[in-house]
Design an enzyme around this catalytic site. Structure first.
Site, PDB file in Angstrom:
ATOM      1  N   ASP A 222       0.805  -1.215   0.000  1.00 19.32           N
ATOM      2  CA  ASP A 222       0.000   0.000   0.000  1.00 19.32           C
ATOM      3  C   ASP A 222       0.847   1.278   0.000  1.00 19.32           C
ATOM      4  O   ASP A 222       1.838   1.371   0.728  1.00 19.32           O
ATOM      5  CB  ASP A 222      -0.851  -0.024   1.278  1.00 19.32           C
ATOM      6  CG  ASP A 222      -1.844   1.104   1.363  1.00 19.32           C
ATOM      7  OD1 ASP A 222      -2.824   1.074   0.610  1.00 19.32           O
ATOM      8  OD2 ASP A 222      -1.646   2.026   2.182  1.00 19.32           O
ATOM      9  N   GLU A 275       1.535  -0.682  -5.007  1.00 20.49           N
ATOM     10  CA  GLU A 275       0.641   0.419  -5.343  1.00 20.49           C
ATOM     11  C   GLU A 275       1.461   1.701  -5.409  1.00 20.49           C
ATOM     12  O   GLU A 275       1.962   2.180  -4.397  1.00 20.49           O
ATOM     13  CB  GLU A 275      -0.462   0.605  -4.296  1.00 20.49           C
ATOM     14  CG  GLU A 275      -1.448   1.676  -4.748  1.00 20.49           C
ATOM     15  CD  GLU A 275      -2.151   2.423  -3.627  1.00 20.49           C
ATOM     16  OE1 GLU A 275      -3.256   2.933  -3.860  1.00 20.49           O
ATOM     17  OE2 GLU A 275      -1.594   2.528  -2.511  1.00 20.49           O
TER      18      GLU A 275
END
Ligand code: GLC
Ligand code: MG
Length: 580
Positions: A222, A275
């Site tokens: 993330d 990401e």
């Protein structure tokens, strides 16, 4: 006869050789599950792990190779799991560790890899580390990014700098206990961890090791670009923390080493998918170098960030080709159409383009990524201000929440036409079910003669073909609004994909614009709004294509391999030579 047999065997080896070089993740479809909204097994209106396990069969059915679960860890849910208060435990809302083990075991039976969400940039402010850090506990005092702030000439203390958080509002919050500001690039309940502290680096590496030892197959990481932010004492013109710092790329390389060690230990590649939003060059850095590899792949978000409803075929081909040109040095490409942060494909474009866009994500070279619900073309759901749950939406206020909230793309999966779309036995769910579920649901699409679901299955099936797995690609605009591409591999089938993005019927010369297109092309797969039928043969030099129509053609001239995968053909020849 013997010589002939040897020759045939040799052909098998030569043909099979390059195929052996592709690892499981390079040809896979990765499917993102947003656990709160996938399937609720206990009727509390929130999805859970048992619900996911119940539905693994669906993933198998649609040809998914790996499933990525958005965070399932202990969390106060300020950002719905992206604010973690214990990185090594399951939140009770989702179930227990036993439920997770069970999910892993069932997924293995189905040969579906399991990828977890690793959220390294921040923890929850309710994490024990932060609680202790705020108390200035010696072992944890530097776990987060603390600062005294600036003292103005009139003596007032203000934030250290002007950085704004991604969700809106300042990125610094004053902590009354510690009497200092702490950095949070997202919600105030998501304090940034301090990666300049080796103890933090090690503690987070332990998180990776913990789940890898439990048997997971990799991580989606993330908010990677936010890990390090560089000097804090900057002037007021800088309004967000710098991203993509050199130390960040280096951190990814260190994580990759752990993945590689565990891959060897457990005998199977453990993947790292990142990401990272940014320019092409920023993103390419996350692949690392051949001697110091980084992520297996950073997500390619360009079909989301650089393309929209108004994009021309030329815009599409430019974005796709620019990206493909960067796929050197053994990099694996990937294509993302949606996720829990971006509006549904059917709503960003139009529902009629869902199949055509799935053709792009799944038939261009490399990995295809699907957000749950995209296989049935789910649409954004309207949310009232009272129903708004996403902090990013709430921060925007009642006038502007609809422009900011991510709730629209996070509503429950539409399984069937029963209560709450078969998502939950409860009529009240954490976000409302889209009222269109009565028609738009998986069960209805299974029963229908034509549906997105059926097209999607054909695509994942076609992905097993050597041309799609290893072939070259040629992408071009055939006209202002018609996009086309070919996939070719010597001695294998040729595929031609044509998509009309526009609102007018057009006649295009596919053969002229794309290489290796035969005169006659046979319809192999077609979008649901086409009036044609699979198996029809059309002329490639004057192809009539209706608005939003999308086709996958096959070269009808490609004899035997068209009917049988070539390796199977070789096996049959071997058998005949040997026994007949
Ligand atoms: C990522 C996630 C997003 C989350 C943010 C903070 O962008 O995809 O949902 O809010 O990071 O963790
Ligand atoms: Mg539940």
């Amino acid at each position: 006869m013997r010589t002939l047999w040897c020759l045939v065997s040799l052909v098998t080896i030569v043909a099979a050789q390059p195929r052996a070089e592709l690892d499981w993740w390079q040809t896979a479809v990765f499917y993102q599950i947003y656990p709160r909204s996938f399937r609720d097994s206990d009727g509390d209106g929130i999805g859970d792990l048992k619900g996911i396990t119940e539905k693994l069969e669906h993933l198998k059915d649609i040809g998914v190779g790996g499933v990525w679960l958005s965070p399932i860890f202990k969390s106060p849910m300020a950002d719905f799991g992206y604010d973690i208060s214990d990185f090594q435990n399951i939140d009770a809302m989702f179930g227990t560790m036993e439920d997770f083990d069970n999910l892993l075991e069932k997924a293995k039976e189905f040969d579906i890899k399991v990828i977890l969400d690793f959220v390294p940039n921040h923890s929850s402010d309710e994490h024990e580390w932060f609680v202790k850090s705020a108390q200035n506990d010696v072992d944890y005092s530097d776990f987060y990014v603390w600062h005294d702030g600036k003292v103005l000439t009139n003596g007032t203390r203000v934030r250290p700098n002007n950085w704004q958080s991604v969700f809106g509002g300042p990125a610094w919050t004053f902590h009354g206990g510690r009497q200092q500001y702490y950095l949070h690039q997202f919600d105030p309940k998501q304090p940034d961890l301090n990666y300049s502290n080796p103890l933090v680096v090690e503690a987070m590496k332990d998180v990776l090791r913990f789940w890898l030892d439990k048997g997971v197959d990799g991580f989606r990481v993330d908010a990677v670009p936010h890990l390090f932010e560089g000097p804090i004492d900057v002037d007021d013109s800088v309004t967000s923390a710098p991203q993509h710092r050199p130390e960040t790329y280096e951190m990814v390389v260190q994580w990759r080493k752990i993945m590689d060690e565990k891959s060897v230990q457990y005998g199977g590649t453990k993947v790292l998918m990142l990401e990272a939003y940014g320019s092409v060059d920023d993103i390419m850095g996350y692949y690392g170098t051949p001697s110091a590899p980084g992520g297996h792949f950073p997500f390619n978000f360009r079909l989301i960030s650089d393309i929209d409803k108004s994009s021309s075929a030329e815009d599409f081909s430019t974005v796709i080709n620019e990206y493909l040109e960067h796929m050197t040095d053994g990099r694996t490409a990937n294509w993302v159409l949606g996720n829990h942060d971006k509006h549904r494909v059917a709503s960003r474009f139009v529902p009629e383009l869902v199949d055509g866009l799935n053709f792009l994500a799944h038939l261009l070279p490399g990995i295809g990524v699907t957000y749950n619900g995209e296989e049935i073309g789910m649409e954004n759901t309207f949310i009232t201000w009272e129903q708004c749950r996403d902090p990013q939406g709430i921060n925007a206020g009642p006038e502007h929440y609809l422009e900011a909230t991510r709730d629209l793309e996070r509503t429950p999966f539409q399984w069937d036409s029963s209560t709450s779309a078969g998502f939950s036995s409860s009529e009240s769910t954490w976000l409302p079910v889209n009222p269109n579920y009565v028609e738009l649901n998986l069960e209805a699409q299974k029963a229908a003669e034509k549906s997105h679901y059926k097209v999607y299955k054909q695509l994942t099936e076609l992905r097993k073909n050597p041309t799609i797995q290893r072939g070259g690609a040629h992408v071009a605009a055939l006209s202002q609004n018609v996009l086309g591409f070919t996939r070719t591999l010597p001695d294998e089938d040729t595929y031609v994909v044509v998509i009309n993005l526009g609102d007018e019927m057009e006649v295009v010369d596919v053969k002229k614009a794309l290489s290796e297109v035969p005169d006659k092309i046979k319809i192999h797969i077609l979008g649901i709004n086409s009036r044609h039928m699979a198996g029809h043969t059309l002329s490639s030099s004057s192809l009539e294509i209706q608005p939003k129509e999308a086709f996958v053609f096959i070269d009808p001239g490609n004899s035997v391999s068209m009917i049988l995968p070539s390796s199977l053909f070789v096996l049959i020849v071997q058998f005949v030579i040997r026994y007949v």
